[in-house]
Design a protein around this motif. Structure first.
Motif, short mmCIF file in Angstrom:
data_model
loop_
_atom_site.label_atom_id
_atom_site.label_comp_id
_atom_site.label_asym_id
_atom_site.label_seq_id
_atom_site.Cartn_x
_atom_site.Cartn_y
_atom_site.Cartn_z
N ALA A 4 0.71 -1.26 0.38
CA ALA A 4 -0.33 -0.12 0.03
C ALA A 4 0.97 1.58 0.02
CB ALA A 4 -0.50 0.22 1.02
N GLN A 5 1.70 1.39 0.91
CA GLN A 5 2.93 2.52 1.55
C GLN A 5 3.85 2.64 -0.19
OE1 GLN A 5 4.77 2.64 4.59
NE2 GLN A 5 3.10 2.83 5.60
N GLN A 6 4.00 1.14 -0.67
CA GLN A 6 4.92 1.11 -1.63
C GLN A 6 3.85 1.73 -3.52
OE1 GLN A 6 6.63 -1.38 -3.89
NE2 GLN A 6 8.04 -2.45 -2.12
N ALA A 7 2.74 1.33 -3.09
CA ALA A 7 2.15 2.28 -4.69
C ALA A 7 1.81 3.85 -4.09
CB ALA A 7 0.30 1.39 -3.98
N GLU A 8 1.48 4.16 -3.21
CA GLU A 8 1.38 5.48 -3.02
C GLU A 8 2.27 6.06 -3.26
OE1 GLU A 8 0.65 8.47 1.17
OE2 GLU A 8 1.31 6.30 1.40
#
Length: 797
Positions: A6-10
């Motif tokens: 999720a944080q990588q995608a953000e």
């Protein structure tokens, strides 16, 4: 990993949705990451987190660390709940600030905090989603690539995923065409076998005669009807379909009606040609929910006999909870086939057309597929049932014969007094209006008692009642369980419950029953369902006879409207305390066996044991408590539940339970044993071999596991009771057919059979019915049947 990605995608500029109902994930929410709960169709952004939990997403970890979570083994701070956690975090902002100011917290709760500061750090670590894992993948590796069909087929074949292999094949049957599709196979194979699908539309006498020859020669054929209505008492045939071998089926359109419709064979002529086959009891037929088709054929004067198999019931007996038992779900689950759905050919909603308006070209693949899939399902389900003799016996000797019995009961119908219902409806309306006025007086203002939002505002915003439970969107709940608990202490929730109860009786029964009277028969014809309740019980709909209350005056008035015609009486036969008797048999507890075999009042006998008094010293309150214990324990009731029901402190309720088990140790041993058996084998059984599978019995989730354990205790009793009354229906129906008394079975409700009987035969019928029902099973305690006679159902009960 969810947190990491999720944080990588953000960071890559994506807006992220995490599909979950897990509150832990709320700590990941920010301007670019939100949660979606597909079970409730709700999304939660930062504002939504605060509305639901009362803290920001940045405070969720601290919040969870304070309140703890037994499911995740997060200890938290004893006695600290959501309200206290929200208050502290609103004041101090973070756990670190709270710890630094722990000396300021007064009272016992402050002592709890200071005594558990060391484990607070552990709780926070356990509640934190670790988002700095080093994974061998990046967000770029997760981009969807074109399907490598050859590689995928090789992998699926190697791993034995035959259903997924079939999905890669062509499963769409085209009109008047042949396509290759994979054959259902439950065993892993190197490659899926294929069969040719040949569907045919019969428009000529020559085609029909050719198929009739095949049906005559076949040991078994699948049969299905397409009709004008889903209501069996009103439905007429639009077309019929049949199949004798897998992949080969035919559809005979008989009453399609639209501009340009081609010539069809005459319906009456075709049905007359089919009559000898359909009415021959020696000619085996197969179908999906053949009870419906039996009614439809009866509407045309044909009486279906020779029902050998029903795929809906085969699936239900095999595993009542593995899947839904309609054809589309069964085809997907057992065959890996996506079938054509009814809406695919008729449309949906306001634009849906009746089946007779569907073009024959569209109707053929749908209707023929029904017969074909039914036959192919039978081949799979029949093989599976054959592997478990107890289930095969239950299917062939109970569920299949019961189709004809239920068809007769439904066709008989029941007479209702519409004038009495209209009067009762007026009385209910008056009572409902009075309750509304009382509620308005208590609230100090007018409001809509049927509006959850307005009820919520009155109870929680204005009257400041405690919030016991919240909705998925974070609003205070006004559901029935919450109102029941609040009603123990506050008058308005009790009025709301009474209002809901009376409103439901009025809308469901007194207003609706007259609309459900059949124009031709003047009677109400309910629908009984064999494949709905997981434990084997029958259910009913349109109307639902199982839900008419018997203990309330309003419910009894509805039953009074179910009447006998002139010259007849209503005869009701009800098993007395059947589940407790089954409990005595299964547990072999000496005390319970003694009470039932000596004909004692079992609740009074239990009270005497639990409260250590003589039988003649048992008070009404003692008996009431003992009755709650007797029935509560077979349904897995906890001390908390018993305390709520009896209005006692929890420790006193626990002492009652402990006393009960000390007096009836066999009951406790049975419950412990059946729980362990369920954990070992994954299912429990009735006395007649019916199984209920319990996939959650070894769940790591405590709530799910405990529910499965309660079910494991109750299902053998409730399921055995269901089996017994089905056996009673079979023997009683057989007696009615053989001896032809002036009587008929008109209803089955819970543990009760209801009959219409000519006045001059009431005495002889009562004797025979009681004897047949009492002999439906042999237990170590007698089966007692309570009989009643009256001009209406209430009088007879």
């Amino acid at each position: 990993m969810i947190g990491v990605f999720a944080q990588q995608a953000e960071r890559h500029g994506f807006k992220v949705i995490i599909s979950t109902g897990d509150k832990d994930m709320a700590q990941l929410v920010n301007d670019n990451i939100m949660l979606e709960n597909t079970m409730t169709n709700t999304r939660m952004d930062s504002r939504g987190v605060f509305d639901k939990f009362g803290v920001t997403p940045e405070q969720i970890v601290d919040y969870l660390a304070l309140i703890g979570d037994s499911a995740d083994n997060i200890p938290g701070i004893p006695k600290v709940g959501p309200k206290t956690a929200r208050k502290w975090l609103a004041q101090y902002g973070t756990i670190d600030n709270l710890v630094a100011s722990a000396h300021e917290i007064t009272g016992k709760i402050g002592d709890n905090l200071r005594d558990n500061l060391q484990q607070l750090a552990l709780s926070k670590q356990l509640a934190t989603i670790k988002c700095d894992l080093e994974l061998p993948y990046s967000i770029d590796d997760l981009k969807q690539q074109p399907m490598n069909v050859a590689g995928l087929k090789s992998l699926l074949s190697e791993l034995g995923f035959t259903s997924w292999l079939k999905i890669l094949g062509n499963t769409t049957a085209t009109p008047a065409a042949v396509v290759s599709i994979p054959v259902a196979d439950q065993q892993p194979k190197d490659a899926a076998e294929t069969i040719d699908i040949i569907y045919e539309t019969i428009l000529t006498e020559q085609q029909l005669d050719h198929w009739l020859e095949q049906l005559e020669q076949a040991e078994l054929f699948a049969f299905d009807t397409e009709t004008t209505s889903l209501i069996y008492s009103k439905a007429l045939i639009v077309g019929v379909s049949f199949a004798v071998t897998a992949g080969k089926a035919a559809y005979v359109p008989l009453a399609h009606d639209y501009p340009g419709v081609p010539d069809q064979l005459d319906r009456t002529t075709v049905l007359e040609k089919l009559r000898p086959l359909l009415e021959n009891p020696a000619k085996a037929k197969l179908g999906q929910n053949l009870k419906y088709d039996s009614h439809v054929l009866a509407n045309h004067g044909i009486h279906l006999r020779g029902i050998a198999h029903d795929t809906m019931l085969a699936s239900y007996v095999l595993n009542s909870t593995a899947t839904k038992h309609n054809m589309d779900d069964l085809a997907k689950y057992y065959l890996g086939v996506d079938t054509l759905h009814y809406e695919d050919v008729t449309g949906k909603g306001a634009k849906q057309i009746p089946f007779q308006a569907v073009s024959i070209e569209q109707a053929e693949p749908y209707a023929a597929e029904d017969a074909d899939i039914t036959l192919r399902l039978h081949q799979v389900l029949g093989a599976k049932l054959a592997e478990i003799p107890s289930l095969q016996q239950l299917y062939s000797s109970m569920e299949i014969p019961l189709i004809a019995v239920l068809t007769r009961i439904e066709a008989n119908g029941v007479l209702v007094d519409t004038a009495m219902l209209a009067q009762h409806s007026m009385e209910l309306a008056s009572s409902i209006n009075a309750l509304e006025q009382q509620a308005h007086d208590l609230a100090g203002q007018s409001f809509n008692l049927g509006s959850p939002k307005q009820v919520q505002e009155i109870l929680y915003d204005k009257q400041k009642l405690p919030v016991l439970k919240k909705t998925p969107t974070g609003q205070p709940s006004t559901d029935e369980s919450v109102l029941q608990e609040l009603a123990l202490s506050y008058p308005l929730p009790k009025l709301l419950l009474d209002h809901r109860s009376l409103s439901k009786l009025k809308s469901t029964y007194t207003d609706k029953l007259p609309q459900q009277i059949n124009d031709k028969t003047g009677r109400i014809h309910t629908s009984y369902h064999q494949a709905v309740a997981a434990t084997g019980r029958l259910s009913s709909s349109d109307p639902n006879l199982q839900n008419i209350p018997i203990r309330s005056e309003e419910g009894r008035k509805i039953r009074q409207a179910f009447i006998a015609p002139d010259g007849y009486k209503i005869v009701a036969a009800d098993y007395s305390q059947i589940e407790l008797r089954i409990m005595a048999h299964l547990s072999a507890d000496a005390g319970l066996l003694k009470a039932f075999n000596e004909g004692l009042d079992v609740h009074k006998a239990t009270a005497a044991e639990v409260f250590s008094v003589a039988l003649d010293q048992v008070s009404n309150d003692m008996r009431r408590s003992a009755k709650a214990i007797n029935f509560g324990l077979i349904y897995g009731m906890s001390a908390f539940g018993l305390a709520q029901q009896l209005g006692l402190p929890r420790n006193q309720a626990q002492s009652y339970i402990d006393l009960y088990f000390s007096r009836y140790p066999g009951a406790k041993q049975y419950m412990d044993t059946i729980r362990e058996q369920a954990k070992e084998q994954g299912y429990v059984e009735t006395l007649f071999g019916r199984r209920l599978y319990l996939p959650e019995i070894n769940s790591r989730n405590a709530a799910r596991r405990q529910y499965a354990e309660r079910t494991a205790i109750n299902a053998p009793m409730q399921g055995t009771a269901a089996d017994i009354i089905k056996r009673a229906m079979l023997t009683t129906d057989n007696w009615l057919l053989e001896t032809q008394p002036d009587a008929k079975m008109i209803m089955q409700v819970h543990d009760e059979l209801v009959f219409e009987c000519a006045i001059d035969q009431v005495e002889s019928c009562t004797v025979q019915i009681r004897a047949l029902m009492a002999s439906a099973a042999t237990l170590s305690v007698p089966l007692i049947v309570d009989m009643g006679v009256g001009n209406n159902w209430d009088e007879a009960h």
